[in-house]
Design an enzyme around this catalytic site. Structure first.
Site, PDB file in Angstrom:
ATOM      1  N   ILE A  83      -2.501  -6.527   9.559  1.00 60.68           N
ATOM      2  CA  ILE A  83      -1.730  -5.465   8.904  1.00 60.68           C
ATOM      3  C   ILE A  83      -2.461  -5.217   7.600  1.00 60.68           C
ATOM      4  O   ILE A  83      -2.355  -6.019   6.668  1.00 60.68           O
ATOM      5  CB  ILE A  83      -0.272  -5.875   8.637  1.00 60.68           C
ATOM      6  N   LYS A 120       2.708 -11.934   7.595  1.00 60.07           N
ATOM      7  CA  LYS A 120       1.510 -11.245   7.149  1.00 60.07           C
ATOM      8  C   LYS A 120       0.954 -12.055   5.992  1.00 60.07           C
ATOM      9  O   LYS A 120       1.630 -12.237   4.970  1.00 60.07           O
ATOM     10  CB  LYS A 120       1.802  -9.816   6.690  1.00 60.07           C
ATOM     11  N   TYR A 175       6.240 -12.068   4.301  1.00 62.27           N
ATOM     12  CA  TYR A 175       5.110 -11.415   3.629  1.00 62.27           C
ATOM     13  C   TYR A 175       4.569 -12.366   2.574  1.00 62.27           C
ATOM     14  O   TYR A 175       5.122 -12.488   1.481  1.00 62.27           O
ATOM     15  CB  TYR A 175       5.581 -10.099   3.016  1.00 62.27           C
ATOM     16  N   THR A 228       0.824  -1.207   0.000  1.00 64.71           N
ATOM     17  CA  THR A 228       0.000   0.000   0.000  1.00 64.71           C
ATOM     18  C   THR A 228       0.855   1.253   0.000  1.00 64.71           C
ATOM     19  O   THR A 228       0.479   2.276  -0.573  1.00 64.71           O
ATOM     20  CB  THR A 228      -0.938  -0.007   1.214  1.00 64.71           C
TER      21      THR A 228
END
Length: 312
Positions: A213, A170, A140, A49
């Site tokens: 998250i 995440k 990730y 993001t």
């Protein structure tokens, strides 16, 4: 999960930019302060993001240093440091550690597709050994974006080889069964599982996960904070329903420019619409659509911000 380093709600923070597309650190720091005051326990900076891979190595260092210089606590930030280049991943991870961040979020090397688990294990082994300790690594898992997933077998191998260093994950796959499997396999060893999808926060907490998250936390963290604090009961259920509704609203248009539009309208600051190519700002039709969706969810005006102003 008790004692998770980043336990709770973490926003995948938008990176503010000026008209020349350079980082706007004053605007970004102000947003970070608002997030920490409105439901966020921590800040995932320079992730998807935050458009991390649209920034160069020196820019990424500048952003982290600039936020710290403007009073954003390093201990509350989890910078993204995963790059296609091994040496860049090591350099950014050392930089985050030396700046005082307890952990980093690391993509797998994402340019070469279909690497074996042995290849990924070798890559992360090199990173851990070259960094030399002092910082925890959160994996990730975002196969839709990276095209390089983390298998349960690979995670297990990394945990065995590097206990206390490979600290969590995440999971942005949107696959709750995968998140659940990670919690059930590894949470007993202190492995922190964070959902990348707002709609799973209440579920993952009940399962024994650490929190979330998420991108939409840039604008819905108030309700995430309620879910994390309350967990169960009518207030938590209502807040979770709001997280789910706002997540769906955010994804009704391209996600990153859509969140920028919500923040721009909510603050009256058109500068939030600035975005680096290949991303583009929303069309007027898209902008009206996402604003209407957030409004229909009951999430406008955003708690803690000045009353929303008309679009510029």
């Amino acid at each position: 999960m008790k004692d998770a380093i980043y336990g709770g709600v973490n926003a995948a923070v938008l990176t503010a930019m000026g008209p020349d597309l350079s980082p706007d650190l004053n605007r970004m720091a102000a947003h970070a302060r608002w997030l920490l005051a409105n439901g966020c326990n921590g800040l995932g900076v320079l992730g998807t993001t935050g458009e991390a891979n649209s920034f160069g190595l020196h820019e990424r260092k500048q952003i982290l240093e600039g936020l710290i210089a403007r009073g954003i606590p390093a201990a509350r930030m989890m910078p993204g440091t995963g790059c296609a280049s091994l040496t860049d991943s090591v350099e950014l991870t050392k930089h985050a550690r030396d700046a005082g961040c307890p952990g980093v979020l690391m993509l797998p090397p994402f340019y070469y597709k279909n690497p074996s688990d042995d290849g990924l294990f070798a890559y992360f082994s090199e990173v851990v050994n070259r960094v030399g300790g002092g910082v925890m690594i959160y994996l990730y898992h975002f196969p839709q974006q990276s095209a390089v997933p983390f298998s349960l077998d690979l995670i297990g191998r990394l945990l065995k080889a590097f206990p206390g260093v490979i600290k969590g994950v995440k999971d942005s796959s949107g696959d709750y069964a995968n998140m659940q499997a990670m919690v059930r396999a590894f949470a007993k060893d202190g492995f922190e599982v964070y959902s990348g999808s707002d709609e799973f926060l209440q579920q993952i907490l009940a399962e024994g996960g650490a929190g979330c998250i998420t991108a939409a936390s840039n604008a819905n963290s108030h309700w995430g904070g309620i879910v994390y604090a309350k967990r169960t009961g009518p207030e938590a259920d209502a807040a979770q329903a709001m997280l789910t509704a706002t997540r769906r609203a955010a994804t009704s248009v391209p996600l990153i420019p859509g969140l920028r539009e919500i923040i721009a309208r909510s603050t009256g600051d058109a500068g939030w619409r600035v975005i680096r190519p290949p991303h583009l700002p929303l069309t007027q039709e898209q902008a009206e659509k996402v604003w209407a969706a957030w409004s229909a969810a009951g999430a406008i005006p955003l708690p803690g911000l000045a009353p929303a102003k008309a679009a510029e």
